[in-house]
Design an enzyme around this catalytic site. Sequence first.
Site, PDB file in Angstrom:
ATOM      1  N   ARG A 201     -64.587  59.025  12.162  1.00 23.76           N
ATOM      2  CA  ARG A 201     -63.341  58.691  12.831  1.00 23.76           C
ATOM      3  C   ARG A 201     -63.148  59.739  13.923  1.00 23.76           C
ATOM      4  O   ARG A 201     -63.547  60.899  13.770  1.00 23.76           O
ATOM      5  CB  ARG A 201     -62.162  58.718  11.859  1.00 23.76           C
ATOM      6  CG  ARG A 201     -62.311  57.777  10.652  1.00 23.76           C
ATOM      7  CD  ARG A 201     -61.131  57.948   9.700  1.00 23.76           C
ATOM      8  NE  ARG A 201     -61.210  57.054   8.541  1.00 23.76           N
ATOM      9  CZ  ARG A 201     -61.736  57.381   7.359  1.00 23.76           C
ATOM     10  NH1 ARG A 201     -62.229  58.616   7.180  1.00 23.76           N
ATOM     11  NH2 ARG A 201     -61.770  56.513   6.374  1.00 23.76           N
TER      12      ARG A 201
ATOM     13  N   LYS B  20     -59.164  61.276   5.897  1.00 18.78           N
ATOM     14  CA  LYS B  20     -58.135  60.325   5.483  1.00 18.78           C
ATOM     15  C   LYS B  20     -57.966  60.376   3.973  1.00 18.78           C
ATOM     16  O   LYS B  20     -58.944  60.324   3.226  1.00 18.78           O
ATOM     17  CB  LYS B  20     -58.535  58.915   5.925  1.00 18.78           C
ATOM     18  CG  LYS B  20     -57.432  57.889   5.785  1.00 18.78           C
ATOM     19  CD  LYS B  20     -57.860  56.570   6.402  1.00 18.78           C
ATOM     20  CE  LYS B  20     -56.733  55.541   6.316  1.00 18.78           C
ATOM     21  NZ  LYS B  20     -57.137  54.247   6.938  1.00 18.78           N
TER      22      LYS B  20
ATOM     23  N   HIS C 112     -63.727  53.775  17.615  1.00 17.20           N
ATOM     24  CA  HIS C 112     -63.956  53.300  16.253  1.00 17.20           C
ATOM     25  C   HIS C 112     -65.075  52.259  16.214  1.00 17.20           C
ATOM     26  O   HIS C 112     -65.682  52.044  15.166  1.00 17.20           O
ATOM     27  CB  HIS C 112     -62.665  52.718  15.674  1.00 17.20           C
ATOM     28  CG  HIS C 112     -62.503  52.960  14.207  1.00 17.20           C
ATOM     29  ND1 HIS C 112     -62.292  54.208  13.670  1.00 17.20           N
ATOM     30  CD2 HIS C 112     -62.550  52.109  13.140  1.00 17.20           C
ATOM     31  CE1 HIS C 112     -62.188  54.124  12.362  1.00 17.20           C
ATOM     32  NE2 HIS C 112     -62.365  52.861  12.010  1.00 17.20           N
TER      33      HIS C 112
ATOM     34  N   ARG D 255     -68.184  53.848  15.088  1.00 19.27           N
ATOM     35  CA  ARG D 255     -68.232  54.005  13.624  1.00 19.27           C
ATOM     36  C   ARG D 255     -68.624  52.677  12.968  1.00 19.27           C
ATOM     37  O   ARG D 255     -69.456  52.660  12.050  1.00 19.27           O
ATOM     38  CB  ARG D 255     -66.861  54.487  13.136  1.00 19.27           C
ATOM     39  CG  ARG D 255     -66.692  54.576  11.624  1.00 19.27           C
ATOM     40  CD  ARG D 255     -65.333  55.208  11.330  1.00 19.27           C
ATOM     41  NE  ARG D 255     -64.811  54.903  10.020  1.00 19.27           N
ATOM     42  CZ  ARG D 255     -65.001  55.633   8.929  1.00 19.27           C
ATOM     43  NH1 ARG D 255     -65.759  56.713   8.999  1.00 19.27           N
ATOM     44  NH2 ARG D 255     -64.463  55.295   7.772  1.00 19.27           N
TER      45      ARG D 255
ATOM     46  N   HIS E  74     -64.781  55.621   2.434  1.00 18.05           N
ATOM     47  CA  HIS E  74     -63.901  54.533   1.994  1.00 18.05           C
ATOM     48  C   HIS E  74     -63.546  54.693   0.519  1.00 18.05           C
ATOM     49  O   HIS E  74     -64.407  55.005  -0.306  1.00 18.05           O
ATOM     50  CB  HIS E  74     -64.589  53.175   2.193  1.00 18.05           C
ATOM     51  CG  HIS E  74     -64.679  52.752   3.626  1.00 18.05           C
ATOM     52  ND1 HIS E  74     -65.549  51.782   4.079  1.00 18.05           N
ATOM     53  CD2 HIS E  74     -64.011  53.183   4.737  1.00 18.05           C
ATOM     54  CE1 HIS E  74     -65.405  51.623   5.380  1.00 18.05           C
ATOM     55  NE2 HIS E  74     -64.480  52.460   5.800  1.00 18.05           N
TER      56      HIS E  74
ATOM     57  N   TYR F 160     -68.670  44.857   6.529  1.00 19.69           N
ATOM     58  CA  TYR F 160     -69.853  44.941   7.399  1.00 19.69           C
ATOM     59  C   TYR F 160     -70.924  43.925   7.019  1.00 19.69           C
ATOM     60  O   TYR F 160     -71.813  43.653   7.825  1.00 19.69           O
ATOM     61  CB  TYR F 160     -70.410  46.369   7.387  1.00 19.69           C
ATOM     62  CG  TYR F 160     -69.411  47.362   7.903  1.00 19.69           C
ATOM     63  CD1 TYR F 160     -69.009  47.334   9.236  1.00 19.69           C
ATOM     64  CD2 TYR F 160     -68.817  48.298   7.060  1.00 19.69           C
ATOM     65  CE1 TYR F 160     -68.064  48.226   9.722  1.00 19.69           C
ATOM     66  CE2 TYR F 160     -67.866  49.193   7.535  1.00 19.69           C
ATOM     67  CZ  TYR F 160     -67.496  49.149   8.864  1.00 19.69           C
ATOM     68  OH  TYR F 160     -66.549  50.023   9.340  1.00 19.69           O
TER      69      TYR F 160
END
Length: 377
Positions: A235, A260, A324, A327, A350, A359
């Site tokens: 990120r 995050k 992003h 990424r 994640h 994805y």
Amino acid sequence: MKGQIQITLSPLWHKNRKLVAIHFAYDDKVKDYVKLCDGVRYSKTYRTFYTVYHHMVINELFDYFRAKKWYVDYSAFNETYTKPKTEQSYRANYKLPPLSENGLKELKGFSKWLQQKRFSQNTVHTYAEVTGLFLRYLDLKQIDTISPRSIEQFNYDFIFSTKKSVSYQNQCISGIKQYIAFKELTIGDFDIKRPNKDKKLPTVLSKTEVKSILDATSNLKHRALLSLVYSAGLRIGEAVNLRPNDIDTERGLIHIRSAKGRKDRYTLLAPRMVPLLETYINHYQPSNFLFEGRLGEAYTQVSARQALKKVLGLAGIKKYVTLHTLRHSFATHLLEGGTDIRYIQELLGHNSPKTTMIYTHVSSTNLSDIKNPFDNL
């Protein structure tokens, strides 16, 4: 409130061009910082600083001024906006009154309370911004007491009727709930359901497109930054907060700290990144952050976005691409290369494998394995 710096962004039309006017109480240090922002100019006609409007500029300006922890009022752009009849009438777009001195004190106290609860800085700023809009709405409607009715009314008038995004609505609901807890208010249940977000697929670049972007980046700092964002699946907030000692060249890893969700993790350091980073470090000699601005602070996300925007034109990329997107492309290319999705989840940081599973919907490898019945006709 004394010492409170407020930046106000408002629409401005000049010669059929939509601009963003940047207003603030005169202060030399504020003026100098505004002038440093890429693309910002001063208009003698309107006696204000301004920049050209585009679909990302409000976010970029917000991040730029938020880096100084200044209050940013961009509510004029939250309203449904059409071109005014005259260029001077843009001020009529203000529909919410400014925060009172007591309101600013409340908002500052609320921000400190959120910080003590260890919310991320981005979340603190977001909740303070949306709560500030709610308090201004209460002033506009001359409502003295927060109640389920006033919250539902704000949601309908300011969010639903003006067709704000689902994400914005959820941010408002979360921010107001935290403010109620901060004020230790006891109110009844309010009937605002959190809407589900649109399930949109991410934009993904091909490896050829990524290479063309990096090859077109002549600035050493920008090349190192964009290469690192892609090669490590970072990120942008993680990239600009890296420290030089977070790069472990011996183990081929990058240590991401307090990402995050306040989680640490390791991600990949590509062997081809090592000589590029060494050249960059030897040239710029960063001391505190790996990527630093002019004053030794962390390189701003706004500057990074502007660097990418400039190079997209040079690379001839027509897609809508953000930082992003790099990424997303990293994750998709790993999946197409046969990497187990559980490892991709760990590299990206994640919480849930469901987030990473998106994805699989954009991987060309999976789609290419499907036999189209048209070919057998």
